[in-house]
Scaffold this active site. Structure first.
Site, PDB file in Angstrom:
ATOM      1  N   ARG A  50     -22.874 -25.070  20.410  1.00  8.22           N
ATOM      2  CA  ARG A  50     -22.605 -24.183  20.665  1.00  8.22           C
ATOM      3  C   ARG A  50     -22.989 -23.006  19.508  1.00  8.22           C
ATOM      4  O   ARG A  50     -23.004 -23.732  18.137  1.00  8.22           O
ATOM      5  CB  ARG A  50     -21.316 -23.977  20.505  1.00  8.22           C
ATOM      6  CG  ARG A  50     -20.522 -23.974  22.328  1.00  8.22           C
ATOM      7  CD  ARG A  50     -19.604 -24.031  22.032  1.00  8.22           C
ATOM      8  NE  ARG A  50     -18.441 -24.080  23.345  1.00  8.22           N
ATOM      9  CZ  ARG A  50     -17.060 -24.584  23.311  1.00  8.22           C
ATOM     10  NH1 ARG A  50     -16.755 -25.249  22.673  1.00  8.22           N
ATOM     11  NH2 ARG A  50     -17.298 -25.124  24.874  1.00  8.22           N
TER      12      ARG A  50
ATOM     13  N   THR B 240      -8.892  -8.234  -5.799  1.00 10.41           N
ATOM     14  CA  THR B 240      -9.261  -8.394  -4.236  1.00 10.41           C
ATOM     15  C   THR B 240     -10.358  -9.431  -4.467  1.00 10.41           C
ATOM     16  O   THR B 240     -11.169  -9.619  -4.223  1.00 10.41           O
ATOM     17  CB  THR B 240      -9.953  -6.537  -3.800  1.00 10.41           C
ATOM     18  OG1 THR B 240     -10.625  -7.117  -2.789  1.00 10.41           O
ATOM     19  CG2 THR B 240     -11.042  -6.590  -5.275  1.00 10.41           C
TER      20      THR B 240
ATOM     21  N   ARG C  61       0.814  -1.462  -0.248  1.00 11.45           N
ATOM     22  CA  ARG C  61      -0.020   0.204   0.379  1.00 11.45           C
ATOM     23  C   ARG C  61       1.092   0.852  -0.108  1.00 11.45           C
ATOM     24  O   ARG C  61       2.094   1.976   0.766  1.00 11.45           O
ATOM     25  CB  ARG C  61      -1.089   0.269   1.359  1.00 11.45           C
ATOM     26  CG  ARG C  61      -1.711  -1.164   1.671  1.00 11.45           C
ATOM     27  CD  ARG C  61      -2.875  -0.730   2.622  1.00 11.45           C
ATOM     28  NE  ARG C  61      -3.317  -2.299   2.981  1.00 11.45           N
ATOM     29  CZ  ARG C  61      -4.625  -3.456   2.083  1.00 11.45           C
ATOM     30  NH1 ARG C  61      -5.009  -2.692   0.571  1.00 11.45           N
ATOM     31  NH2 ARG C  61      -4.901  -4.454   1.831  1.00 11.45           N
TER      32      ARG C  61
ATOM     33  N   GLN D 261      -7.588 -16.042   4.308  1.00  6.86           N
ATOM     34  CA  GLN D 261      -8.859 -15.407   3.497  1.00  6.86           C
ATOM     35  C   GLN D 261      -8.132 -15.216   2.247  1.00  6.86           C
ATOM     36  O   GLN D 261      -8.486 -14.918   1.106  1.00  6.86           O
ATOM     37  CB  GLN D 261     -10.475 -14.807   3.475  1.00  6.86           C
ATOM     38  CG  GLN D 261     -10.975 -15.752   4.513  1.00  6.86           C
ATOM     39  CD  GLN D 261     -11.572 -14.130   5.710  1.00  6.86           C
ATOM     40  OE1 GLN D 261     -13.341 -13.843   5.190  1.00  6.86           O
ATOM     41  NE2 GLN D 261     -11.114 -13.825   6.722  1.00  6.86           N
ATOM     42  N   ARG D 262      -6.766 -14.518   2.115  1.00  8.77           N
ATOM     43  CA  ARG D 262      -6.481 -14.339   1.376  1.00  8.77           C
ATOM     44  C   ARG D 262      -5.534 -14.823   0.382  1.00  8.77           C
ATOM     45  O   ARG D 262      -4.648 -14.968  -0.224  1.00  8.77           O
ATOM     46  CB  ARG D 262      -5.635 -12.729   1.605  1.00  8.77           C
ATOM     47  CG  ARG D 262      -6.497 -11.446   2.568  1.00  8.77           C
ATOM     48  CD  ARG D 262      -5.766 -10.308   0.963  1.00  8.77           C
ATOM     49  NE  ARG D 262      -4.920 -10.100   1.937  1.00  8.77           N
ATOM     50  CZ  ARG D 262      -4.441  -8.577   1.956  1.00  8.77           C
ATOM     51  NH1 ARG D 262      -5.512  -8.560   2.529  1.00  8.77           N
ATOM     52  NH2 ARG D 262      -3.245  -8.126   2.602  1.00  8.77           N
TER      53      ARG D 262
HETATM   54  O1  F6P Z   1      -7.907  -7.174   0.401  1.00 11.32           O
HETATM   55  C1  F6P Z   1      -9.092  -6.620   1.182  1.00 11.32           C
HETATM   56  C2  F6P Z   1      -8.334  -6.793   2.509  1.00 11.32           C
HETATM   57  O2  F6P Z   1      -8.417  -8.357   2.618  1.00 11.32           O
HETATM   58  C3  F6P Z   1      -9.455  -5.691   3.079  1.00 11.32           C
HETATM   59  O3  F6P Z   1     -11.088  -7.313   3.545  1.00 11.32           O
HETATM   60  C4  F6P Z   1      -9.695  -6.456   4.553  1.00 11.32           C
HETATM   61  O4  F6P Z   1     -10.152  -5.475   5.620  1.00 11.32           O
HETATM   62  C5  F6P Z   1      -7.821  -5.901   4.517  1.00 11.32           C
HETATM   63  O5  F6P Z   1      -8.512  -6.167   3.452  1.00 11.32           O
HETATM   64  C6  F6P Z   1      -6.954  -6.279   5.263  1.00 11.32           C
HETATM   65  O6  F6P Z   1      -5.645  -5.465   4.755  1.00 11.32           O
HETATM   66  P1  F6P Z   1      -4.336  -5.694   5.435  1.00 11.32           P
HETATM   67  O7  F6P Z   1      -4.333  -6.214   7.157  1.00 11.32           O
HETATM   68  O8  F6P Z   1      -2.932  -6.032   4.019  1.00 11.32           O
HETATM   69  O9  F6P Z   1      -3.942  -4.466   5.254  1.00 11.32           O
END
Ligand code: F6P
Length: 322
Positions: free
Chosen positions: A165, A128, A75, A254-255
């Protein structure tokens, strides 16, 4: 070699499974059409620092099945500033490159638009897991992330059933409940909490109790991270229902992981389409998956107001979880 024979590619923002398939398609189709293709490492940050390398056919061998992005990602706050944008464009121009494929989310597309203002032809590929980009039905990575959630929840379900649960499971989606909605519907969650739809925890708690009284031996509540603080939600549900629960935050798993067949397929199609529109001489284009087809749209489409939330799936999920 002239400008119209060179193109670069980068990945930016959160990584997503299937990005590698898109990179491979850009590189291979580009080389097939006699272009020189360059990989930019570490997203816009790497671009500003001049991390640009020519890619060969072999640079993208053996990657389609791998999660993440071989080009790395970042980023980059500097890309919000004019100075950073100019520097990024200049790095490309200095190498005789004036075209760039950006694979990422809408923040990355904003960076691409800024480069267009500085003489670069840009092509956006939506990548994404959040599936939150206007102008495309699907983004690369979403399908894999949903599959990951479904697999994880089926494991949670075993222990939930054994202990009778309720589990509150947080999935990704800071501003968008797409992962929560699709996975919640797929696994038959009792309730799905999304940032887009207001919810009443008393009602959710009543439903939980009704279910257990009716003989259900577990309950799964899916919460998108943007819907609220998961610990507070769990605490309130415990208080209202008097029923014990457990929280699982699925987080960055999830990524990761190998892309689903669909995401590799989508990556290949979108990467290929980006080169096709480059060869046609276009610019400021986003590649979109619309009505089961991969098409080109103006990049600015991604910044048009979001369509109002479609309640069809949400209502169906509620109807199925009576
Ligand atoms: O890739 C999108 C996303 O997974 C969002 O759902 C999540 O909030 C964010 O990125 C977190 O990303 P990072 O931990 O890399 O800042």
């Amino acid at each position: 070699m002239s400008f119209d024979k060179k193109i670069a590619v980068l990945t930016s923002g959160g990584d997503a499974p299937g990005m590698n398939a898109a990179i491979r398609a850009v590189v291979r189709k580009g080389i097939y059409h006699d272009l020189k293709v360059y990989g930019v490492y570490h997203g816009f940050e790497g671009l500003i620092n001049g991390e640009i390398q020519e890619m060969q056919l072999g640079s993208v061998a053996d990657i389609v099945h791998r999660g993440g992005t071989i080009l790395k990602t970042a980023r980059c706050p500097e890309m919000y500033e004019e100075a950073g944008q100019k520097k990024a464009a200049q790095q490309l121009l200095d190498k005789g490159i004036n075209a760039l494929v950006v694979i990422g989310g809408d923040g990355s597309f904003r960076g691409a638009l800024a480069l267009a203002k500085n003489g670069i032809r840009v092509f956006g590929i939506p990548g994404t897991i959040d599936n939150d980009i206007t102008g495309t039905d699907l983004t690369i990575g979403f399908d894999t992330a949903v599959n990951t959630v479904v697999e994880a929840v089926s494991k949670i379900r075993d222990t939930a059933t054994s202990h009778e649960r309720a589990f509150i499971v947080e999935v990704m989606g800071r501003n968008c409940g797409a992962i929560a909605l699709r996975s919640g519907l797929a696994i038959g969650a009792e309730s799905i909490l999304l940032p887009e739809v207001p919810f009443d925890l008393q009602e959710i708690s009543d439903k939980l109790l009704r279910g257990f009284r009716r003989g259900k031996n577990h309950s799964i509540i899916i919460v998108a991270e943007g819907a609220g603080n998961i610990w507070e939600i769990a605490e309130k549900l415990k208080e209202y229902s008097g029923f014990d629960n457990r929280v699982t935050i699925l987080g960055h798993i999830q990524r990761g992981g190998s892309p689903s067949a669909f995401d590799s397929f989508l990556g290949a199609l979108m990467g290929g389409k980006a080169i096709e529109v480059f060869l046609e001489g276009k610019s400021e284009v986003m590649i979109s998956f619309s009505n089961n087809d991969v098409i080109a749209k103006p990049l600015k489409t991604a910044f048009e107001p979001k369509e109002p939330f479609n309640y069809k799936l949400y209502d169906l999920a509620s109807e199925l979880a009576i």
